[in-house]
Motif scaffolding. Structure first.
Motif, short mmCIF file in Angstrom:
data_model
loop_
_atom_site.label_atom_id
_atom_site.label_comp_id
_atom_site.label_asym_id
_atom_site.label_seq_id
_atom_site.Cartn_x
_atom_site.Cartn_y
_atom_site.Cartn_z
N ALA A 119 1.32 -7.47 -5.31
CA ALA A 119 0.50 -6.72 -5.93
C ALA A 119 0.37 -5.39 -5.14
O ALA A 119 0.92 -5.20 -4.12
N ALA A 120 -0.15 -4.19 -5.82
CA ALA A 120 0.17 -2.87 -5.00
C ALA A 120 -1.07 -1.95 -5.38
O ALA A 120 -1.67 -2.12 -6.36
N VAL A 121 -1.52 -1.09 -4.24
CA VAL A 121 -2.48 0.09 -4.53
C VAL A 121 -1.81 1.07 -4.16
O VAL A 121 -0.98 1.20 -3.14
N VAL A 122 -1.77 1.98 -5.11
CA VAL A 122 -0.77 3.02 -5.38
C VAL A 122 -1.57 4.41 -5.66
O VAL A 122 -2.24 4.48 -6.60
N THR A 123 -1.33 5.54 -4.70
CA THR A 123 -1.62 6.78 -4.87
C THR A 123 -1.09 7.37 -6.13
O THR A 123 0.38 7.42 -6.16
N SER A 124 -1.83 7.87 -7.05
CA SER A 124 -1.31 8.31 -8.39
C SER A 124 -0.11 9.49 -8.06
O SER A 124 -0.18 10.19 -7.23
N GLY A 125 0.98 9.23 -8.89
CA GLY A 125 1.97 10.06 -8.73
C GLY A 125 3.29 9.12 -9.20
O GLY A 125 3.29 8.19 -10.11
N THR A 126 4.60 9.86 -8.86
CA THR A 126 5.71 9.03 -9.36
C THR A 126 5.54 7.60 -8.99
O THR A 126 6.19 6.58 -9.66
N ALA A 127 5.13 7.12 -7.89
CA ALA A 127 5.07 5.93 -7.40
C ALA A 127 4.55 4.84 -8.21
O ALA A 127 4.85 3.73 -8.40
N THR A 128 3.51 5.32 -9.05
CA THR A 128 2.95 4.38 -10.11
C THR A 128 4.00 3.97 -11.26
O THR A 128 3.89 2.91 -11.59
N LEU A 129 4.72 4.67 -11.46
CA LEU A 129 5.83 4.36 -12.61
C LEU A 129 6.93 3.55 -11.89
O LEU A 129 7.31 2.62 -12.45
N GLU A 130 7.22 3.89 -10.57
CA GLU A 130 8.19 2.90 -9.83
C GLU A 130 7.61 1.74 -9.64
O GLU A 130 8.38 0.50 -9.94
N THR A 131 6.45 1.53 -9.36
CA THR A 131 5.82 0.19 -9.03
C THR A 131 5.79 -0.46 -10.52
O THR A 131 5.96 -1.74 -10.49
N LEU B 178 0.81 -1.13 0.14
CA LEU B 178 -0.10 -0.02 0.03
C LEU B 178 0.66 1.26 0.01
O LEU B 178 1.63 1.29 0.93
N LEU B 179 0.92 2.07 -1.15
CA LEU B 179 1.44 2.97 -1.23
C LEU B 179 0.57 4.41 -1.09
O LEU B 179 0.00 5.00 -2.12
N PRO B 180 0.18 4.85 0.05
CA PRO B 180 -0.51 6.14 0.34
C PRO B 180 -0.07 7.47 -0.02
O PRO B 180 -0.83 8.15 -0.13
N GLY B 181 1.07 7.69 -0.43
CA GLY B 181 1.75 9.02 -0.70
C GLY B 181 2.49 9.60 0.33
O GLY B 181 2.78 8.95 1.31
N SER B 182 3.31 10.72 0.02
CA SER B 182 4.27 11.04 0.86
C SER B 182 3.71 12.30 1.32
O SER B 182 4.55 13.29 2.08
N ARG B 183 2.63 12.91 1.30
CA ARG B 183 2.03 14.29 1.96
C ARG B 183 0.80 13.58 2.95
O ARG B 183 0.06 12.68 2.85
N SER B 184 0.68 14.62 4.03
CA SER B 184 -0.07 14.29 4.94
C SER B 184 -1.64 14.33 4.59
O SER B 184 -2.51 13.52 4.93
N GLN B 185 -1.95 15.19 3.37
CA GLN B 185 -3.29 15.06 2.66
C GLN B 185 -3.50 13.91 1.92
O GLN B 185 -4.76 13.22 2.28
N GLU B 186 -2.46 13.23 1.56
CA GLU B 186 -2.88 12.00 0.70
C GLU B 186 -3.06 11.04 1.64
O GLU B 186 -3.96 10.10 1.47
N LEU B 187 -2.36 10.87 2.88
CA LEU B 187 -2.75 9.77 3.64
C LEU B 187 -4.05 9.90 4.39
O LEU B 187 -4.68 8.88 4.35
N GLN C 78 -0.55 -3.35 -10.37
CA GLN C 78 -1.13 -2.20 -9.26
C GLN C 78 -2.42 -1.73 -9.62
O GLN C 78 -2.93 -1.74 -10.91
N VAL C 79 -3.35 -1.21 -8.85
CA VAL C 79 -4.37 -0.31 -9.15
C VAL C 79 -3.93 0.95 -8.45
O VAL C 79 -3.46 0.99 -7.77
N VAL C 80 -4.12 2.07 -9.29
CA VAL C 80 -3.88 3.33 -9.16
C VAL C 80 -5.15 4.29 -8.43
O VAL C 80 -6.34 3.82 -9.00
N VAL C 81 -4.85 4.84 -7.54
CA VAL C 81 -6.16 5.47 -6.74
C VAL C 81 -5.76 6.96 -6.69
O VAL C 81 -4.42 7.27 -6.25
N TYR C 82 -6.68 7.93 -6.32
CA TYR C 82 -6.62 9.16 -5.98
C TYR C 82 -7.90 9.80 -5.66
O TYR C 82 -9.22 9.50 -6.13
N LYS C 83 -7.72 10.69 -4.57
CA LYS C 83 -9.03 11.39 -4.06
C LYS C 83 -8.39 12.47 -3.26
O LYS C 83 -7.42 12.59 -2.73
#
Length: 366
Positions: free
Chosen positions: A254-266, A189-198, A273-278
């Motif tokens: 498998a991975a659940v990834v917040t949209s961003g650079t991490a999707t390409l890393e994955t 689970l890669l929820p992101g690197s910013r507090s708002q993303e988490l 992976q499945v890409v998510v964003y909100k």
């Protein structure tokens, strides 16, 4: 030479640090100052401002934090005039850095932009501002070159810096033992690197646990955030491991990834992976009216087709996420098609060493 380098979030700081290291190899008199984070500081950049002091995301959040941004723009501008750099290197962080580019142009300081703003995504005529204020542009996505050519921007494709990171990566021999993990299949689970993303992403990710009893969910945590933000996941029985994202992806099924650079890393680790964003409702409404590309993930944008499923805003809920993750884990044909798409993406990116290529171009131009 004196280099003033500005990056404004974690991934930009990482790429800036690698560029600084590459410049040091070819410029024995290099001196670095500016705004960045821990990565840049560790390789010798004097940090006049740490990016965490002004880290913001989303249209609404940026609007509400505008006074803070103005304050630090003023701080950086004053510091540039005192430092008198030979060149300013801007790394990503478009909204802030384009204002610096305009300022530098007024003061006749050469501007080099590494990882330029994603003007191809919305309000494409902003490329004319890049042409007006930036001397050299170094792109990390192959489709950006023909876009910038339409606007007469001098742009170079230097490869993708993630490949530099992957080349340097050495998997930990005892990853499972080190982190007290079982040998059940891993869902990263890669929820992101910013507090708002988490805050926006992690709640739904946590709800998945009971749907996959034969797997272990592991969150890729980052230490630049308050550890308390991860407490809801820990309370749900999910392991959080910090600053070991590449090791986690190396072992993930498998991975659940917040949209961003991490999707390409994955994708480069070939993890389905499945890409998510909100984001906030207002931020999303504004973005939806502005964005002019069919996808938000780098994976799909580079491929120019849907390689991975994107669950955005209202589509990002437990039911949809569970269904897509189950498909990834059980449908071998679907999984295989995704991996084939990853291979096509790797081919499009090529194998240039982005940091070294960019450093050479900057130093040669001077």
């Amino acid at each position: 030479m004196k280099y003033y380098v500005i990056s404004g979030e974690r991934s930009g700081d990482l790429h800036a640090s690698n560029l600084i290291k590459a410049l040091k190899k070819i410029d024995s008199h290099a001196d670095f100052r500016g705004m960045g984070g821990d990565y840049s500081g560790e390789v010798g950049q004097h940090l006049h401002v740490h990016y965490k002091e002004i880290a913001l995301m989303g249209f609404l959040e940026v609007l509400l934090g505008f006074r803070k941004v103005l304050k630090y723009l003023s701080v950086i501008k004053k510091d540039i005039l005192l430092y008198k750099p030979d060149v300013i290197i801007l790394v990503d962080y478009g909204g802030f850095n384009m204002k610096i580019a305009k300022f530098a142009k007024l003061h006749q300081i050469p501007v080099h932009y590494y990882i330029p703003p994603k003007v191809w995504a919305w309000n494409q005529k902003r490329a004319l501002k890049i042409k007006a204020y930036v001397d050299q542009v170094y792109c990390i996505l192959p489709f950006e070159i023909p876009f910038f050519e339409k606007y007469g921007v001098t742009a170079h494709y230097v490869g993708n810096p993630l490949l530099d990171e992957l080349r340097a990566f050495k998997p930990h021999d005892f990853f499972h033992q080190k982190n007290e993990l079982s040998y059940q299949p891993i869902i990263a689970l890669l929820p992101g690197s910013r507090s708002q993303e988490l805050n926006n992403m992690m709640r739904v990710m946590i709800e998945l646990v009971n749907d996959f009893p034969n797997a272990q969910f592991i969150i890729a945590g980052v230490r630049n955030l308050n550890a308390d933000l991860y407490q809801p996941a820990i309370d749900a029985g999910i392991k959080v491991i910090f600053d070991q994202t590449y090791d986690l992806l190396h072992h993930a099924n498998a991975a659940v990834v917040t949209s961003g650079t991490a999707t390409l890393e994955t994708a480069l680790f070939r993890v389905p992976q499945v890409v998510v964003y909100k984001t906030s409702g207002l931020s999303y409404a504004i973005a939806k009216n502005l964005i002019r590309v069919p996808y938000i993930s780098l994976v799909n944008l580079i491929a120019d087709k849907e390689v991975v499923k994107e669950l955005i805003q209202g589509d990002f809920d437990k039911s949809n996420l569970s269904q897509e993750l189950n498909k990834i884990l059980t449908d071998t044909v679907y999984r295989g098609e995704m991996l084939q798409g990853y291979d096509e993406i790797k081919s499009r990116i090529g194998d240039k060493m982005a940091s070294e290529e960019t450093a050479r171009l900057i130093f040669d131009v001077k």
